[in-house]
Write an enzyme that holds these catalytic residues in place. Sequence first.
Site, PDB file in Angstrom:
ATOM      1  CD  GLU A   1      -2.647  -1.305   2.506  1.00 46.53           C
ATOM      2  OE1 GLU A   1      -1.960  -1.394   3.556  1.00 46.53           O
ATOM      3  OE2 GLU A   1      -3.883  -1.339   2.514  1.00 46.53           O
ATOM      4  CE  LYS A   2       6.417   5.066   1.826  1.00 48.65           C
ATOM      5  NZ  LYS A   2       7.647   5.151   0.998  1.00 48.65           N
ATOM      6  CB  VAL A   3       5.647   0.662  -2.540  1.00 50.72           C
ATOM      7  CG1 VAL A   3       6.148   0.705  -3.984  1.00 50.72           C
ATOM      8  CG2 VAL A   3       6.817   0.516  -1.579  1.00 50.72           C
ATOM      9  CB  ALA A   4       0.486   1.111  -4.229  1.00 51.54           C
TER      10      ALA A   4
ATOM     11  CB  CYS B   1       5.592   6.174  -3.038  1.00 46.53           C
ATOM     12  SG  CYS B   1       5.907   6.610  -1.315  1.00 46.53           S
TER      13      CYS B   1
END
Length: 293
Positions: free
Chosen positions: A216-219, A221
């Site tokens: 979720e976090k990388v997505a 970003c």
Amino acid sequence: MTSARTGGLSSILLKGPLDLRATLYSGQAFRWRNEENVHVGFVENVPIRVWAEDGRLAWQAARPIPEQRIRHYFRLDKTHDDFVKQPPTDAFLTNALGMFPGLRLLRQDPWEALISFVISQNSNEHKIRQTIEKVCTLAGPTVMFEGETFHAFPTPAALAAMDETALRSTGLGYRAKYIHATATRVADGRLRPDELVRMPYERAFETLLEIPGVGEKVADCVLLYGCDHLQAFPTDVWVRRLVQESYYRPRKAATHERLREFAWKQFGATAGYAQHYLFHYRRVVGRLDASPE
DNA sequence: AGCCAGGCTAAGA
DNA sequence: TCTTAGCATGGC
């Protein structure tokens, strides 16, 4: 080597402040370096030097880059002006905007952002830069610029051609298999990063979650920094920290989902833009401050 | 020296 | 649905 091969010297008049330092070194882009008031990096994967003087943004590139593409990359347009002139109502954000008047969200390439933020997971900015640089040296095409050899960002095919052992030599560690899998999916056409820009945010988010190594976090970003989705709200440790310190402490676990929902209520459709100001403020200044001056 | 970093995956409750 | 161990590496 001859100036005929370069893009020459160009500049454009700035309407508002542009803080290149804050913009280029605030954890959204990883390939810029500072050389005495000049910043050296890539725009549209072309080596370039940029600097600000006399209210203008000036640049010199390895080959001509249209002014519109420079404006696009640095977001010298209405989307930024609108956000700054009428930001979400929030005292902490107002303070951060006042502290960093020239901070801007870049529009980076979706493919480069995807690989870069997969590399960024559970790492630190210095190492992220170092690893990305090694990956470019390993697999990126060389470009000469003013007598210096640059390595542009690798194409999906070039990166997919690297086996996991070769990738590990760059210090990727366990992320090497993610990079290989991601590059392979893009190279064979199963994922088209450019399409993420046009997709609705939610669908682009779900699409990215299917990629190995993308959570979720990388997505978020990738969507915020590479796909122009200003509602994307990355929640790394700094953002979690600042949200829970200054805004909202969920009764249950502070999941990405809950923090993102909070951010949309608090900041609306440009929550991600707000996130970047708060993220930068929290890292550079410290705890958020709601009192003016 | 030991904890932390712009986290994710898979296993087990 | 939620929690947690394990993961590679380098910074500080």
